[in-house]
Design a protein around this motif. Structure first.
Motif, mmCIF file in Angstrom:
data_model
loop_
_atom_site.group_PDB
_atom_site.id
_atom_site.type_symbol
_atom_site.label_atom_id
_atom_site.label_comp_id
_atom_site.label_asym_id
_atom_site.label_seq_id
_atom_site.Cartn_x
_atom_site.Cartn_y
_atom_site.Cartn_z
ATOM 1 N N GLY A 47 0.799 -1.209 0.000
ATOM 2 C CA GLY A 47 0.000 0.000 0.000
ATOM 3 C C GLY A 47 0.837 1.267 0.000
ATOM 4 N N SER A 48 0.149 2.393 0.112
ATOM 5 C CA SER A 48 0.806 3.703 0.045
ATOM 6 C C SER A 48 0.341 4.598 1.186
ATOM 7 C CB SER A 48 0.485 4.395 -1.281
ATOM 8 O OG SER A 48 0.962 3.663 -2.383
ATOM 9 N N LEU A 49 1.207 5.497 1.578
ATOM 10 C CA LEU A 49 0.890 6.567 2.520
ATOM 11 C C LEU A 49 1.624 7.823 2.080
ATOM 12 C CD1 LEU A 49 1.166 4.947 6.082
ATOM 13 C CD2 LEU A 49 -0.914 5.839 5.020
ATOM 14 N N ARG A 50 1.065 8.963 2.450
ATOM 15 C CA ARG A 50 1.733 10.244 2.183
ATOM 16 C C ARG A 50 1.896 10.990 3.494
ATOM 17 N NH1 ARG A 50 -0.353 15.771 -0.522
ATOM 18 N NH2 ARG A 50 1.531 16.409 -1.640
ATOM 19 N N LEU A 51 3.129 11.185 3.891
ATOM 20 C CA LEU A 51 3.428 11.945 5.103
ATOM 21 C C LEU A 51 3.598 13.417 4.763
ATOM 22 C CD1 LEU A 51 6.039 9.613 6.864
ATOM 23 C CD2 LEU A 51 3.526 9.522 6.926
ATOM 24 N N SER A 52 3.184 14.263 5.693
ATOM 25 C CA SER A 52 3.346 15.703 5.538
ATOM 26 C C SER A 52 4.116 16.264 6.715
ATOM 27 C CB SER A 52 1.981 16.395 5.464
ATOM 28 O OG SER A 52 1.213 15.933 4.381
ATOM 29 N N CYS A 53 4.861 17.326 6.468
ATOM 30 C CA CYS A 53 5.587 18.029 7.525
ATOM 31 C C CYS A 53 5.361 19.520 7.319
ATOM 32 C CB CYS A 53 7.064 17.693 7.480
ATOM 33 S SG CYS A 53 8.081 18.634 8.651
ATOM 34 N N ALA A 54 4.694 20.141 8.288
ATOM 35 C CA ALA A 54 4.458 21.579 8.246
ATOM 36 C C ALA A 54 5.561 22.278 9.007
ATOM 37 C CB ALA A 54 3.101 21.903 8.859
ATOM 38 N N ALA A 55 6.246 23.203 8.336
ATOM 39 C CA ALA A 55 7.392 23.889 8.922
ATOM 40 C C ALA A 55 7.033 25.338 9.195
ATOM 41 C CB ALA A 55 8.593 23.804 7.979
ATOM 42 N N SER A 56 7.080 25.738 10.447
ATOM 43 C CA SER A 56 6.905 27.147 10.789
ATOM 44 C C SER A 56 8.236 27.682 11.315
ATOM 45 C CB SER A 56 5.808 27.328 11.846
ATOM 46 O OG SER A 56 6.128 26.626 13.031
ATOM 47 N N GLY A 57 8.436 28.994 11.142
ATOM 48 C CA GLY A 57 9.697 29.579 11.566
ATOM 49 C C GLY A 57 10.779 29.445 10.524
ATOM 50 N N LEU A 58 10.454 28.806 9.404
ATOM 51 C CA LEU A 58 11.356 28.690 8.267
ATOM 52 C C LEU A 58 10.670 29.269 7.057
ATOM 53 C CD1 LEU A 58 12.606 24.995 8.497
ATOM 54 C CD2 LEU A 58 13.990 27.033 8.861
ATOM 55 N N THR A 59 11.432 29.841 6.192
ATOM 56 C CA THR A 59 10.892 30.194 4.892
ATOM 57 C C THR A 59 11.785 29.543 3.858
ATOM 58 O OG1 THR A 59 12.194 32.197 4.547
ATOM 59 C CG2 THR A 59 10.135 32.418 5.782
ATOM 60 N N PHE A 60 11.264 29.357 2.718
ATOM 61 C CA PHE A 60 12.036 28.667 1.704
ATOM 62 C C PHE A 60 13.032 29.569 0.999
ATOM 63 C CE2 PHE A 60 10.671 24.296 1.702
ATOM 64 C CZ PHE A 60 9.589 24.360 2.547
ATOM 65 N N VAL A 61 13.184 30.813 1.488
ATOM 66 C CA VAL A 61 14.316 31.619 1.047
ATOM 67 C C VAL A 61 15.519 31.382 1.947
ATOM 68 C CG1 VAL A 61 12.869 33.397 -0.005
ATOM 69 C CG2 VAL A 61 13.582 33.637 2.381
ATOM 70 N N ASP A 62 15.250 30.738 3.106
ATOM 71 C CA ASP A 62 16.361 30.358 3.973
ATOM 72 C C ASP A 62 17.129 29.220 3.320
ATOM 73 O OD1 ASP A 62 14.252 30.815 6.861
ATOM 74 O OD2 ASP A 62 15.729 32.182 5.996
ATOM 75 N N ASP A 63 18.360 29.055 3.697
ATOM 76 C CA ASP A 63 19.197 27.984 3.187
ATOM 77 C C ASP A 63 19.232 26.882 4.221
ATOM 78 O OD1 ASP A 63 22.745 27.590 2.516
ATOM 79 O OD2 ASP A 63 21.002 26.472 1.772
ATOM 80 N N TYR A 64 18.600 25.763 3.908
ATOM 81 C CA TYR A 64 18.584 24.670 4.866
ATOM 82 C C TYR A 64 18.289 23.362 4.166
ATOM 83 C CZ TYR A 64 13.504 25.114 4.672
ATOM 84 O OH TYR A 64 12.213 25.181 4.255
ATOM 85 N N ALA A 65 18.525 22.304 4.876
ATOM 86 C CA ALA A 65 18.137 20.972 4.438
ATOM 87 C C ALA A 65 17.032 20.478 5.362
ATOM 88 C CB ALA A 65 19.313 20.013 4.480
ATOM 89 N N ILE A 66 16.113 19.741 4.799
ATOM 90 C CA ILE A 66 15.043 19.145 5.583
ATOM 91 C C ILE A 66 14.890 17.703 5.135
ATOM 92 C CG2 ILE A 66 13.227 19.979 4.042
ATOM 93 C CD1 ILE A 66 11.498 20.396 6.603
ATOM 94 N N GLY A 67 14.732 16.826 6.092
ATOM 95 C CA GLY A 67 14.713 15.424 5.739
ATOM 96 C C GLY A 67 13.731 14.623 6.569
ATOM 97 N N TRP A 68 13.566 13.392 6.135
ATOM 98 C CA TRP A 68 12.753 12.409 6.863
ATOM 99 C C TRP A 68 13.684 11.340 7.426
ATOM 100 C CZ3 TRP A 68 7.707 12.987 7.965
ATOM 101 C CH2 TRP A 68 6.961 13.891 7.206
ATOM 102 N N PHE A 69 13.445 11.017 8.675
ATOM 103 C CA PHE A 69 14.210 9.994 9.366
ATOM 104 C C PHE A 69 13.212 9.071 10.049
ATOM 105 C CE2 PHE A 69 18.282 12.040 8.755
ATOM 106 C CZ PHE A 69 17.898 13.346 8.499
ATOM 107 N N ARG A 70 13.620 7.854 10.301
ATOM 108 C CA ARG A 70 12.687 6.921 10.936
ATOM 109 C C ARG A 70 13.408 6.084 11.974
ATOM 110 N NH1 ARG A 70 11.511 2.863 5.744
ATOM 111 N NH2 ARG A 70 13.562 1.825 5.729
ATOM 112 N N GLN A 71 12.645 5.614 12.935
ATOM 113 C CA GLN A 71 13.200 4.751 13.979
ATOM 114 C C GLN A 71 12.190 3.688 14.339
ATOM 115 O OE1 GLN A 71 14.832 6.729 17.443
ATOM 116 N NE2 GLN A 71 16.160 4.985 17.826
ATOM 117 N N ALA A 72 12.598 2.456 14.185
ATOM 118 C CA ALA A 72 11.771 1.314 14.560
ATOM 119 C C ALA A 72 12.151 0.876 15.972
ATOM 120 C CB ALA A 72 11.978 0.171 13.569
ATOM 121 N N PRO A 73 11.241 0.218 16.672
ATOM 122 C CA PRO A 73 11.545 -0.233 18.042
ATOM 123 C C PRO A 73 12.787 -1.107 18.079
ATOM 124 C CG PRO A 73 9.205 -0.468 17.592
ATOM 125 C CD PRO A 73 9.864 -0.105 16.287
ATOM 126 N N GLY A 74 13.701 -0.776 18.978
ATOM 127 C CA GLY A 74 14.909 -1.565 19.139
ATOM 128 C C GLY A 74 15.965 -1.339 18.088
#
Length: 130
Positions: free
Chosen positions: A16-43
């Motif tokens: 199946g499929s899912l779509r995750l979203s991340c709402a960023a406040s305090g940042l604008t896309f004129v700023d220079d930054y990296a944004i990423g997705w990370f995950r952690q499974a139990p153990g």
């Protein structure tokens, strides 16, 4: 203050499929930054999934998700997304969005994650049943 809020997690069957979203406040896309997705499974240790630069020009994916996951950004609304297709049980984890000012999305950002100055969301649970 930078704040990141993830949403879109849930329970899905393998394939199946899912779509995750991340709402960023305090940042604008004129700023220079990296944004990423990370995950952690139990153990397990935290694993980098993907990243994108604020310009949208650089993207990087972990080998485990290449061809299945796609990261995108909506600069007008300060959002980033992770479209996850062909999900597998081993994708089960809490998924976090993380941003770091002054960084570029590349292999090393995905591998090591943000610095101690980075910002993290609270996470969203993704569960893939077999």
């Amino acid at each position: 203050e930078v704040q990141l809020v993830e949403s879109g997690g849930g329970l899905v069957q393998a394939g199946g499929s899912l779509r995750l979203s991340c709402a960023a406040s305090g940042l604008t896309f004129v700023d220079d930054y990296a944004i990423g997705w990370f995950r952690q499974a139990p153990g397990k240790e935290r694993e980098g999934v993907s990243c994108i630069s604020s310009s949208g020009g650089n993207r990087n994916y972990a080998d485990s998700v290449k061809g299945r996951f796609t990261m995108s950004s909506d600069n007008d609304n300060n959002m980033v997304f992770l479209q996850m297709n062909n999900l597998k049980p081993e994708d089960t984890a809490v998924y976090y969005c993380a941003a770091d000012l002054g960084r570029t999305c590349n292999y090393y950002y995905t591998l090591f994650g943000p610095s101690e100055h980075g910002h993290w969301g609270q996470g969203t649970q993704v569960t893939v049943s077999s």
